[in-house]
Design a protein around this motif. Structure first.
Motif, mmCIF file in Angstrom:
data_model
loop_
_atom_site.group_PDB
_atom_site.id
_atom_site.type_symbol
_atom_site.label_atom_id
_atom_site.label_comp_id
_atom_site.label_asym_id
_atom_site.label_seq_id
_atom_site.Cartn_x
_atom_site.Cartn_y
_atom_site.Cartn_z
ATOM 1 N N LEU A 359 39.642 28.919 42.563
ATOM 2 C CA LEU A 359 39.414 30.170 43.292
ATOM 3 C C LEU A 359 39.823 31.368 42.445
ATOM 4 O O LEU A 359 39.129 32.394 42.418
ATOM 5 C CB LEU A 359 40.193 30.164 44.611
ATOM 6 C CG LEU A 359 40.035 31.412 45.483
ATOM 7 C CD1 LEU A 359 38.575 31.639 45.875
ATOM 8 C CD2 LEU A 359 40.909 31.314 46.734
ATOM 9 N N LEU A 360 40.935 31.236 41.752
ATOM 10 C CA LEU A 360 41.399 32.318 40.890
ATOM 11 C C LEU A 360 40.364 32.609 39.796
ATOM 12 O O LEU A 360 40.136 33.774 39.438
ATOM 13 C CB LEU A 360 42.744 31.939 40.261
ATOM 14 C CG LEU A 360 43.662 33.082 39.813
ATOM 15 C CD1 LEU A 360 43.992 34.000 40.971
ATOM 16 C CD2 LEU A 360 44.927 32.521 39.195
ATOM 17 N N SER A 361 39.719 31.568 39.285
ATOM 18 C CA SER A 361 38.697 31.783 38.256
ATOM 19 C C SER A 361 37.488 32.513 38.845
ATOM 20 O O SER A 361 36.848 33.318 38.155
ATOM 21 C CB SER A 361 38.275 30.448 37.636
ATOM 22 O OG SER A 361 37.509 29.680 38.530
ATOM 23 N N HIS A 362 37.190 32.266 40.113
ATOM 24 C CA HIS A 362 36.121 33.014 40.782
ATOM 25 C C HIS A 362 36.482 34.504 40.854
ATOM 26 O O HIS A 362 35.630 35.378 40.625
ATOM 27 C CB HIS A 362 35.888 32.473 42.184
ATOM 28 C CG HIS A 362 35.013 31.263 42.250
ATOM 29 N ND1 HIS A 362 33.668 31.293 41.947
ATOM 30 C CD2 HIS A 362 35.298 29.977 42.584
ATOM 31 C CE1 HIS A 362 33.154 30.086 42.104
ATOM 32 N NE2 HIS A 362 34.125 29.260 42.493
ATOM 33 N N TYR A 363 37.731 34.785 41.204
ATOM 34 C CA TYR A 363 38.196 36.174 41.224
ATOM 35 C C TYR A 363 37.971 36.833 39.855
ATOM 36 O O TYR A 363 37.471 37.965 39.764
ATOM 37 C CB TYR A 363 39.695 36.217 41.540
ATOM 38 C CG TYR A 363 40.089 36.059 42.990
ATOM 39 C CD1 TYR A 363 39.176 35.718 43.976
ATOM 40 C CD2 TYR A 363 41.416 36.255 43.364
ATOM 41 C CE1 TYR A 363 39.578 35.582 45.299
ATOM 42 C CE2 TYR A 363 41.817 36.127 44.690
ATOM 43 C CZ TYR A 363 40.894 35.781 45.652
ATOM 44 O OH TYR A 363 41.296 35.651 46.956
ATOM 45 N N GLU A 364 38.354 36.116 38.800
ATOM 46 C CA GLU A 364 38.243 36.666 37.447
ATOM 47 C C GLU A 364 36.784 36.944 37.085
ATOM 48 O O GLU A 364 36.470 37.963 36.456
ATOM 49 C CB GLU A 364 38.877 35.702 36.444
ATOM 50 C CG GLU A 364 40.396 35.634 36.564
ATOM 51 C CD GLU A 364 41.002 34.471 35.779
ATOM 52 O OE1 GLU A 364 40.215 33.584 35.357
ATOM 53 O OE2 GLU A 364 42.232 34.443 35.609
ATOM 54 N N GLN A 365 35.891 36.052 37.510
ATOM 55 C CA GLN A 365 34.469 36.255 37.250
ATOM 56 C C GLN A 365 33.962 37.531 37.917
ATOM 57 O O GLN A 365 33.194 38.292 37.319
ATOM 58 C CB GLN A 365 33.671 35.049 37.755
ATOM 59 C CG GLN A 365 33.878 33.770 36.959
ATOM 60 C CD GLN A 365 33.306 32.558 37.672
ATOM 61 O OE1 GLN A 365 32.462 32.684 38.572
ATOM 62 N NE2 GLN A 365 33.773 31.371 37.293
ATOM 63 N N VAL A 366 34.386 37.756 39.148
ATOM 64 C CA VAL A 366 33.965 38.966 39.869
ATOM 65 C C VAL A 366 34.470 40.215 39.161
ATOM 66 O O VAL A 366 33.736 41.196 38.983
ATOM 67 C CB VAL A 366 34.479 38.932 41.328
ATOM 68 C CG1 VAL A 366 34.269 40.281 42.017
ATOM 69 C CG2 VAL A 366 33.781 37.825 42.108
#
Length: 375
Positions: A359-366
């Motif tokens: 989930l944290l990696s999704h945040y970073e992508q955004v």
């Protein structure tokens, strides 16, 4: 990274969404990611801290675990201006969530959303089906500007895709296998509740119409008295169910921690007739405890339960099929043990840490997408 989380349910509320979000916040803190939480006040002693801000609220009649807050918009704006979040996560579509949406747009902060509950299915149980088209229009409007929408299961993702939602991603759920685990000796649990019957069938969850718990009471009346039915949880139907339940049904109220883990481990079968789940956290907790399940063949649980491997799936309201499935489980001890072992092995693959890291990696992508857009 600075995360502002807007949610209409949060700890100490007892429900899957609040439980997941509290774990997520604990993960952020342990990884030194700055965060702020904006949530309803759930009890009079709730006090806002430097990281969590509470607002006066009242319960939402369709879903008492979600509260309709009366947010102080001045406070929220001041805190956001001081904190300067790089991302807003909106977990629910009610008053607090609306505030998050408003300030995400007003302050040009990228935001993601998560979809946790099939509210349209709840409408059916309260004779409010006529509201469904308006609900879906609202949900489309609410989520259309989100960079990503997180859903807990493949079933939920497919449901939303069919309704025209885009930017969908799975944010699965985990279980703490050090809290929930198999135990050979259940004598202390049996003694605590005066259980003399050879078999225990367990339910854990809200006692509300959309959970279909009355089916278990009907089964308890029809099936042999050699079963003790344990109903763990609370809700608006509790008093009504207690009035009609036979003597071999025990209502424990809410259980937490070791007491809840002991209930799962002591049961021979976990019965979960709810047809409205987007995931089914309690099913995963039962798996971790080595207890196979009989579940409604609908909703998010269908992506967890493997037929004849970790449990059995039944049509939600077919009393005869449910009776046959539970009888099969109880009469076939070896098969039940095999299912329990496979269920535990599956639960061990659902680690919160890896789920939250993703989930944290999704945040970073955004955030990177936003940065490149304005570069």
């Amino acid at each position: 990274m600075k995360i502002a989380l807007f949610t209409d349910t949060f700890a100490p509320e007892v429900n899957g969404v609040a439980h997941t979000l509290k774990r997520w916040v604990d993960f952020l803190e342990s990884h030194q990611v700055a965060y702020r939480v904006f949530a309803p006040e759930t009890r009079t002693e709730d006090v806002s801290t430097n990281c969590i801000y509470h607002f006066k609220s009242f319960r939402f009649f369709l879903y008492p675990e979600c509260r309709l807050a009366i947010p102080n918009t001045m406070t929220i704006r001041e805190q956001l201006e001081q904190f300067q979040p790089t991302l807003i996560h909106i977990a629910t579509p009610f008053n607090i969530g609306l505030c998050g949406l408003h300030y995400a747009k007003k302050m040009n902060i990228p935001f993601v959303a998560s979809y946790h509950t099939h509210f349209d299915q709840y409408l059916h149980y309260y004779n409010l089906d006529f509201l469904s088209p308006w609900l879906w229009r609202y949900m489309h409007w609410f989520h259309r500007s989100a960079e990503k929408i997180f859903v807990p299961s493949e079933e939920t993702l497919n449901e939303l895709q069919q309704r025209g939602f885009t930017n969908l991603h799975i944010w699965s759920r985990g279980v703490d296998c050090t809290i929930f685990y198999p135990k050979e000796d259940n004598r202390s649990f049996r003694q605590a509740y005066g259980i003399t019957e050879p078999y225990i069938v367990l339910y854990v969850g809200r006692l509300a119409r959309e959970k279909n718990v009355d089916l278990l009471i009907q089964l308890a009346k029809q099936m042999p008295s050699s079963i003790r039915w344990m109903i763990v949880g609370d809700g608006p139907l509790k008093a009504q169910l207690q009035q009609i339940a036979p003597s071999n049904v025990t209502f424990t109220g809410f259980l937490r921690g070791d007491a809840l883990a002991e209930a799962y481990a002591a049961a021979d079968v976990f019965a979960f007739p709810s047809p409205t789940e987007t995931f089914g956290n309690v099913v995963l907790e039962s798996f971790a405890s080595g207890t196979p399940v009989v579940c409604a063949n609908r909703g998010g649980v269908t992506t967890i339960v493997k037929e004849q491997q970790t449990g059995l799936l039944c049509p939600p309201h077919d009393l005869n099929t449910w009776r046959a499935a539970i009888e099969y489980m109880l009469k076939n001890e070896e098969k039940r043990k095999q299912m329990g072992k496979a269920a535990r092995e599956y639960a061990e693959t659902k680690d919160w840490n890896s789920i939250f890291t993703e989930l944290l990696s999704h945040y970073e992508q955004v955030m990177h997408k936003r940065e490149s857009r304005y570069a």
